[in-house]
Scaffold this motif. Structure first.
Motif, mmCIF file in Angstrom:
data_model
loop_
_atom_site.group_PDB
_atom_site.id
_atom_site.type_symbol
_atom_site.label_atom_id
_atom_site.label_comp_id
_atom_site.label_asym_id
_atom_site.label_seq_id
_atom_site.Cartn_x
_atom_site.Cartn_y
_atom_site.Cartn_z
ATOM 1 N N MET A 169 -5.168 -25.984 20.005
ATOM 2 C CA MET A 169 -4.587 -26.812 18.960
ATOM 3 C C MET A 169 -3.122 -27.115 19.289
ATOM 4 O O MET A 169 -2.337 -26.215 19.583
ATOM 5 N N LYS A 170 -2.751 -28.374 19.234
ATOM 6 C CA LYS A 170 -1.389 -28.790 19.534
ATOM 7 C C LYS A 170 -0.594 -28.870 18.233
ATOM 8 O O LYS A 170 -0.983 -29.559 17.295
ATOM 9 N N LEU A 171 0.533 -28.138 18.187
ATOM 10 C CA LEU A 171 1.337 -28.123 16.968
ATOM 11 C C LEU A 171 1.992 -29.477 16.718
ATOM 12 O O LEU A 171 2.341 -30.195 17.660
ATOM 13 N N PRO A 172 2.190 -29.847 15.454
ATOM 14 C CA PRO A 172 2.928 -31.075 15.149
ATOM 15 C C PRO A 172 4.356 -30.996 15.685
ATOM 16 O O PRO A 172 4.929 -29.906 15.828
ATOM 17 N N ASP A 173 4.934 -32.127 15.988
ATOM 18 C CA ASP A 173 6.320 -32.198 16.464
ATOM 19 C C ASP A 173 7.234 -32.209 15.242
ATOM 20 O O ASP A 173 7.725 -33.260 14.802
ATOM 21 N N PHE A 174 7.462 -31.020 14.693
ATOM 22 C CA PHE A 174 8.209 -30.930 13.442
ATOM 23 C C PHE A 174 9.632 -31.485 13.573
ATOM 24 O O PHE A 174 10.159 -32.084 12.639
ATOM 25 N N TRP A 227 9.479 -35.232 13.270
ATOM 26 C CA TRP A 227 9.215 -35.641 11.889
ATOM 27 C C TRP A 227 10.478 -35.532 11.038
ATOM 28 O O TRP A 227 10.777 -36.394 10.217
ATOM 29 N N ARG A 263 3.144 -40.351 20.163
ATOM 30 C CA ARG A 263 2.128 -39.380 19.736
ATOM 31 C C ARG A 263 1.197 -39.980 18.678
ATOM 32 O O ARG A 263 -0.008 -39.743 18.682
#
Length: 303
Positions: free
Chosen positions: A1-6, A9, A45
């Motif tokens: 699972m690829k983490l969101p680019d917090f 954001w 992304r």
């Protein structure tokens, strides 16, 4: 699972709030290049453009508008989570952005904020006063005061109390033009129109027994600020429908007279609005609790 680019954001939310890459960079303490790279990274992304960019203007795309509120929520909840971790070690501190109607802000919110800042000297306030609709999420507002019937919304709302409205005019005006006995009579009167509503030219009323009435009004004054009507009203130039906090003193002094008192002007209330989400910085929570108590008392006193 690829983490969101917090990080991307959060930077996107800052660009939306400050309406420019350079403004976001200055607010975040990073370079403009860092902001630009983060937005490009996020767009790649997501597979969609977030902004229309020209040399003079930066505007959200349709996709960007749809994602702006979620980005603001990510940034706000991240800030709130960090502040919650430090809350036990320090008093609430930092900047709180507040929006409120102009006249109410000057007469009631200003004095309340002076008391609040005395209790919390580490908190700074950015107060924006306008009767115009404010995009709470898009403009990064932490707390907004609204006096209205609220539509369905993702915003969080706390109703603090009712706000009564009165149809008022100078006694001299009513001696000259006659006192309306039914809302329909207002069609022949010189009505001052508050324009910052969805249907300013139609005044709606309800009687305790359930009878309803709607009347189309017209007159010599149209304005988006109720306070601006008062000199002409007191001079006997017409009638207006205004909230209690604007006219109570004038009614008590006899310079204005309320008519149609057996009719209600609607279910307007004083509301404290905040963005979606449950995590809020300690400084915002402190302000919410203070204003809730202070402004609830104001509604009781005005009733």
């Amino acid at each position: 699972m690829k983490l969101p680019d917090f990080e991307a954001w959060a930077i996107f939310a800052a660009v939306v709030e400050h309406r420019s890459f350079s403004g976001a960079a200055e607010a975040l303490g990073v370079s403009k290049a860092t902001v630009s790279k983060a937005i490009t990274r996020l767009e790649q992304r997501l597979g969609t453009a977030l902004f229309h960019r020209t040399s003079r203007r930066l505007a959200l795309t349709e996709s960007g508008r749809g994602l702006a509120e979620r980005a603001q929520r990510i940034l706000s909840e991240g800030e709130a989570a960090e502040e919650a971790a430090f809350e036990s070690a320090s008093a609430p501190a930092g900047l709180v952005r507040i929006a409120a109607p102009l006249t109410f802000g000057i007469s009631h919110l200003g004095p309340a904020l002076a008391e609040f800042m005395t209790l919390h000297p580490g908190i700074r306030v950015d107060l924006r006063l306008s009767d115009a609709f404010v995009d709470i999420v898009g403009e990064g507002i932490d707390v907004a005061i609204r006096i209205a019937e609220l539509p369905d919304s993702s915003l969080r709302a706390r109703r603090l109390g009712p706000v009564s409205t009165f149809v008022v005019g100078a006694p001299a005006y009513f001696e000259r033009a006659g006192r309306p006995r039914h809302p329909a009579d207002l069609a022949t009167h010189a009505c001052f129109i508050y324009t910052n509503t969805s249907s300013p030219d139609v005044w709606r009323f309800r009687k305790a027994g359930g009878e309803e009435a709607a009347v189309r009004v017209d007159g010599p004054v149209r304005t988006d600020n109720g306070d601006a009507m008062l000199p002409a009203l007191c001079a006997g130039l017409g009638v207006a429908r205004l909230p209690d906090f604007l006219v109570n003193k004038h009614i008590a002094a006899g310079t204005l007279e309320a008519v149609l008192n057996d009719w209600s002007g609607g279910a307007a209330g004083l509301h404290l609005m905040t963005p979606p989400g449950t995590l809020r910085p300690a400084r915002v929570e402190a302000l919410i609790e203070f204003l809730s108590e202070r402004l609830k008392r104001l509604c009781v006193e005005a009733a």
